[in-house]
Write an enzyme that holds these catalytic residues in place. Structure first.
Site, PDB file in Angstrom:
ATOM      1  N   ASP A  19       0.704  -1.179  -0.280  1.00 44.93           N
ATOM      2  CA  ASP A  19      -0.230  -0.105  -0.322  1.00 44.93           C
ATOM      3  C   ASP A  19       1.402   1.114   0.162  1.00 44.93           C
ATOM      4  OD1 ASP A  19      -1.988   1.403   0.045  1.00 44.93           O
ATOM      5  OD2 ASP A  19      -2.699   1.476   2.560  1.00 44.93           O
ATOM      6  N   THR A  65     -10.724  -6.794  -6.003  1.00 44.81           N
ATOM      7  CA  THR A  65     -12.000  -6.796  -6.993  1.00 44.81           C
ATOM      8  C   THR A  65     -12.812  -5.523  -6.665  1.00 44.81           C
ATOM      9  OG1 THR A  65     -12.622  -8.144  -5.289  1.00 44.81           O
ATOM     10  CG2 THR A  65     -12.488  -9.160  -7.081  1.00 44.81           C
ATOM     11  N   ASN A  67     -10.470  -2.995  -6.502  1.00 46.34           N
ATOM     12  CA  ASN A  67      -9.924  -2.358  -7.524  1.00 46.34           C
ATOM     13  C   ASN A  67      -9.906  -1.253  -8.757  1.00 46.34           C
ATOM     14  OD1 ASN A  67      -6.805  -3.332  -5.966  1.00 46.34           O
ATOM     15  ND2 ASN A  67      -7.837  -1.162  -5.259  1.00 46.34           N
TER      16      ASN A  67
END
Length: 246
Positions: A19, A65, A67
């Site tokens: 991240d 998913t 994203n």
């Protein structure tokens, strides 16, 4: 910092939520895609270092998913980056086997083809297995496992009373590898974000503020040292664990 690590207690499986690419780029006045490109370099660094340390499995949360809801141009850039970053060099140089988990049917055909080719080309590599979670969500994975078991039950190949934890685990995308010993999340967020929810039931969690493009070997060593400083009890008492260790 390698000297400070107990090389006999290196995590067998490390999973990472990578991240901070977008924020890293924004702080430099650049587009988010610039951060994603820099993140690929971090993947190369950490893959090489995990291989050197003797980690057997490295699972990277690359694209969830959720994203798919990002701006179309960013999604397109990420798909293009997948194509260009799956170079044989990173795998062959480090003797790394490549695997992918996720709802790959949603990916562009060119990406699916490249994923298959990379899996095939690296199938004989044995130093470490790198697993990329692409178009992945844990809730989707669990629902898919439930659908598979329901079909088998309807066909008479599986009795409901036979379904236990091992049965569920064998129907997950990760059935070919052990659960993570250590889960790392970079970027300062303190959540799991729908990643390996079943598999991390007893994983040690390490959160750091470092954005993924800046995550380096020293940051990895700190995470492993943090892991090695904990006692993994798996529901037992501290005294029981100590007795078993003697």
């Amino acid at each position: 910092m390698t000297e400070q690590l107990d090389m006999n207690r290196i995590p067998r499986h490390i999973a990472i939520i990578m991240d901070g690419n977008g924020r890293w780029a924004a702080e430099r006045g650049r587009e988010r895609s610039y951060g994603h490109q820099a993140g690929v370099e971090a993947v190369r660094r950490i893959t090489a270092e995990c291989t050197r340390l003797g980690v057997e499995y490295l699972t990277l949360y690359t694209f969830s998913t959720e994203n798919w809801n990002r701006p179309a141009d960013e999604v397109a850039a990420l798909m293009g980056l997948v194509l260009t970053s799956l170079e044989d060099e990173i795998f062959m140089k480090n003797n790394v086997r490549f695997r992918v988990i996720g709802d790959t049917g949603r990916l562009p055909e060119a990406v699916r083809l490249k994923l298959r080719q990379t899996e095939e080309h690296t199938a004989a590599n044995s130093a470490m297995t790198m697993v990329v979670a692409l178009s992945y969500s844990a809730k989707w994975e669990l629902a898919e496992a439930a659908r598979q078991m329901a079909r088998e039950a309807a066909e008479g190949r599986l009795r409901p009373e036979e379904i236990g934890e091992e049965t569920v685990a064998s129907h997950l995308q990760t059935a070919f590898m052990p659960d993570p010993d250590l889960l790392i999340r970079t970027g300062g967020e303190l959540r799991i974000s729908n990643f390996l929810l079943w598999q991390i039931a007893y994983s040690e969690l390490h959160f750091c503020d470092t954005y993924w493009p800046d995550f380096d070997e020293q940051a990895l060593h700190r995470a492993i040292a943090d892991y090695q400083g904990r006692q993994r009890r798996f529901g037992k008492t501290e005294a029981q664990v100590e007795d078993n260790a003697q």
